[in-house]
Design an enzyme around this catalytic site. Structure first.
Site, PDB file in Angstrom:
ATOM      1  N   ARG A  63       5.016  -4.266  -1.979  1.00 24.04           N
ATOM      2  CA  ARG A  63       6.152  -5.227  -1.901  1.00 24.04           C
ATOM      3  C   ARG A  63       5.684  -6.185  -2.676  1.00 24.04           C
ATOM      4  O   ARG A  63       6.855  -6.502  -2.642  1.00 24.04           O
ATOM      5  CB  ARG A  63       6.309  -5.210  -0.178  1.00 24.04           C
ATOM      6  CG  ARG A  63       7.093  -6.461   0.361  1.00 24.04           C
ATOM      7  CD  ARG A  63       6.717  -6.290   1.655  1.00 24.04           C
ATOM      8  NE  ARG A  63       7.846  -7.943   2.270  1.00 24.04           N
ATOM      9  CZ  ARG A  63       8.170  -8.041   2.906  1.00 24.04           C
ATOM     10  NH1 ARG A  63       6.417  -8.503   3.604  1.00 24.04           N
ATOM     11  NH2 ARG A  63       8.806  -8.721   3.872  1.00 24.04           N
ATOM     12  N   HIS A  67       8.572  -8.890  -4.378  1.00 20.92           N
ATOM     13  CA  HIS A  67       9.203 -10.460  -4.533  1.00 20.92           C
ATOM     14  C   HIS A  67       8.472 -11.096  -5.260  1.00 20.92           C
ATOM     15  O   HIS A  67       9.716 -11.594  -5.445  1.00 20.92           O
ATOM     16  CB  HIS A  67       8.577 -10.218  -2.761  1.00 20.92           C
ATOM     17  CG  HIS A  67       8.768  -9.647  -2.118  1.00 20.92           C
ATOM     18  ND1 HIS A  67       8.684 -10.305  -0.619  1.00 20.92           N
ATOM     19  CD2 HIS A  67       9.676  -8.857  -1.733  1.00 20.92           C
ATOM     20  CE1 HIS A  67       9.139  -9.898   0.427  1.00 20.92           C
ATOM     21  NE2 HIS A  67      10.145  -9.061   0.339  1.00 20.92           N
ATOM     22  N   ASN A  95      10.955 -17.574   3.732  1.00 16.52           N
ATOM     23  CA  ASN A  95      10.455 -16.850   5.209  1.00 16.52           C
ATOM     24  C   ASN A  95      10.002 -15.435   4.589  1.00 16.52           C
ATOM     25  O   ASN A  95       9.642 -14.475   5.249  1.00 16.52           O
ATOM     26  CB  ASN A  95      12.345 -16.820   6.081  1.00 16.52           C
ATOM     27  CG  ASN A  95      12.203 -16.340   7.077  1.00 16.52           C
ATOM     28  OD1 ASN A  95      11.508 -16.301   8.220  1.00 16.52           O
ATOM     29  ND2 ASN A  95      12.705 -14.909   7.063  1.00 16.52           N
ATOM     30  N   HIS A 195      10.292   2.117   1.566  1.00 14.33           N
ATOM     31  CA  HIS A 195      10.256   1.761   2.487  1.00 14.33           C
ATOM     32  C   HIS A 195       9.807   2.982   3.681  1.00 14.33           C
ATOM     33  O   HIS A 195       9.264   3.643   4.802  1.00 14.33           O
ATOM     34  CB  HIS A 195      11.512   1.858   3.793  1.00 14.33           C
ATOM     35  CG  HIS A 195      12.079   0.324   2.903  1.00 14.33           C
ATOM     36  ND1 HIS A 195      13.305  -0.431   3.258  1.00 14.33           N
ATOM     37  CD2 HIS A 195      11.289  -1.158   2.406  1.00 14.33           C
ATOM     38  CE1 HIS A 195      13.504  -1.367   2.950  1.00 14.33           C
ATOM     39  NE2 HIS A 195      12.419  -1.778   1.860  1.00 14.33           N
TER      40      HIS A 195
END
Length: 331
Positions: A63, A67, A95, A195
């Site tokens: 992940r 990002h 966030n 996922h």
């Protein structure tokens, strides 16, 4: 098992090698062969030593690359810390990144590489190599990682909010964000397949259970009612639950497999962005092809998507810098 993995690696490498040839010429396989010959061996050794005892870290490390690459390209900017000198609004504070884990892991790899070859291996390349090696270590796909990325010196929380696809994204916003990074709908489906491992916190999807805003429903009607009831009764029992974690691929969240896609077809994708993949005939067709095909096909195509994403807006040549410490820009 090792023979099967080796053969799979050969097949994937043969499929992808032509794709890499189309990539930015300044990124290349074995970029550190002369400047730091043991670089990739050191990364792999660290990952193989620690991930088997901390397999839950593989998903966050993967992940982290997503990002990083979606904000200013794959430049390691997600690693930069807030500093007293005024850099107090970095991507880490946004966030979407508050639940990222694995920064200490990256620092551990960087320390070993700095001891071996000071100032040579970028933090951006470390992220890419660690993500690949972590997934492979837990039995997921392997993909070639061309290296030569340089590190950026700018990290901005607002840009993270604008560029990282949130879990409540609809199909249109997902398509727009991915297209802005040079990624198509097939890449969207394949990269969402990450996922299949890992967990999520309740706030990332609780509105689907209690306050599906703008639609006049308390619960998202596209979410399987039995699955929703289970989430409300056993997991996120209140809308304000900020601590409970939920498997993104229930019953199979430690295994890199096709279960995630099978759940999408049953309306059991955890995020609104997961459910959105079934709203387009194009992405739905890709999902069905994956579900009806062999696991090797998913591994192969996921690998190709990872190679493609890993080259988004990279800094190469004389651009950027090679940070001495991943959390801080060189002075």
């Amino acid at each position: 098992m090792s023979y099967v993995i080796s053969m799979l690696m050969i097949i994937i490498l043969g499929t992808i090698i032509g794709f890499i040839g189309l990539a930015d010429a300044q990124l290349e396989l074995g970029y550190y062969a002369q400047s730091c010959p043991k670089a990739e061996e050191i990364v792999q050794g660290f990952v193989h030593k620690h991930i088997p005892n901390a397999q839950s870290l593989a998903a966050p490390l993967l992940r982290m690359q997503f990002h990083d690459c979606f904000v200013r390209g794959c430049d390691g900017s997600v690693l930069l810390d807030v500093t007293a000198a005024g850099n107090n609004d970095t991507e880490k504070t946004a966030n979407p990144n508050l639940t990222l884990r694995g920064f200490g892991f990256i620092d551990g790899v960087k320390s070993l590489l700095e001891a071996e070859c000071p100032g040579v291996v970028s933090c951006a390349d470390i992220i890419a190599l660690v993500a690949r090696d972590s997934i492979w270590t837990i039995g997921g796909p392997w993909w070639p990682v061309p290296t030569g990325r340089r590190d950026g010196s700018i990290s901005n929380a607002t840009e993270a909010l604008q560029n990282i696809p949130p879990p409540f994204s609809n199909f249109s916003s997902l398509q727009t964000i991915f297209a802005s990074k040079g990624l198509d709908l097939k890449d969207l489906v394949l990269l969402s397949g990450a996922h299949t491992i890992g967990v999520a916190h309740c706030p990332s999807f609780s509105e689907r259970l209690y306050n599906f805003s703008g639609q006049g429903y308390g619960q998202d009607p596209s979410l399987d009612s039995e699955y929703a009831a289970n989430l409300k009764q056993r997991k996120c029992t209140t809308p304000s639950d900020n601590t409970t974690i939920v498997e993104m691929d229930p019953g199979s969240f430690r295994t890199f497999d096709l279960s995630y896609y099978k759940l999408l077809l049953k309306r059991r994708g955890l995020f609104q962005s997961d459910a959105a993949l079934t709203k387009s005939s194009t992405t739905l067709s890709y999902i069905k092809q994956l579900v009806n095909g062999p696991l090797d096909t998913f591994f192969d195509e996921f690998s190709q998507a990872m190679v493609k994403m890993g080259q988004v807006e990279v800094l190469t040549g004389s651009a950027g810098q090679i940070r001495k410490r991943c959390a801080f820009v060189n002075q």
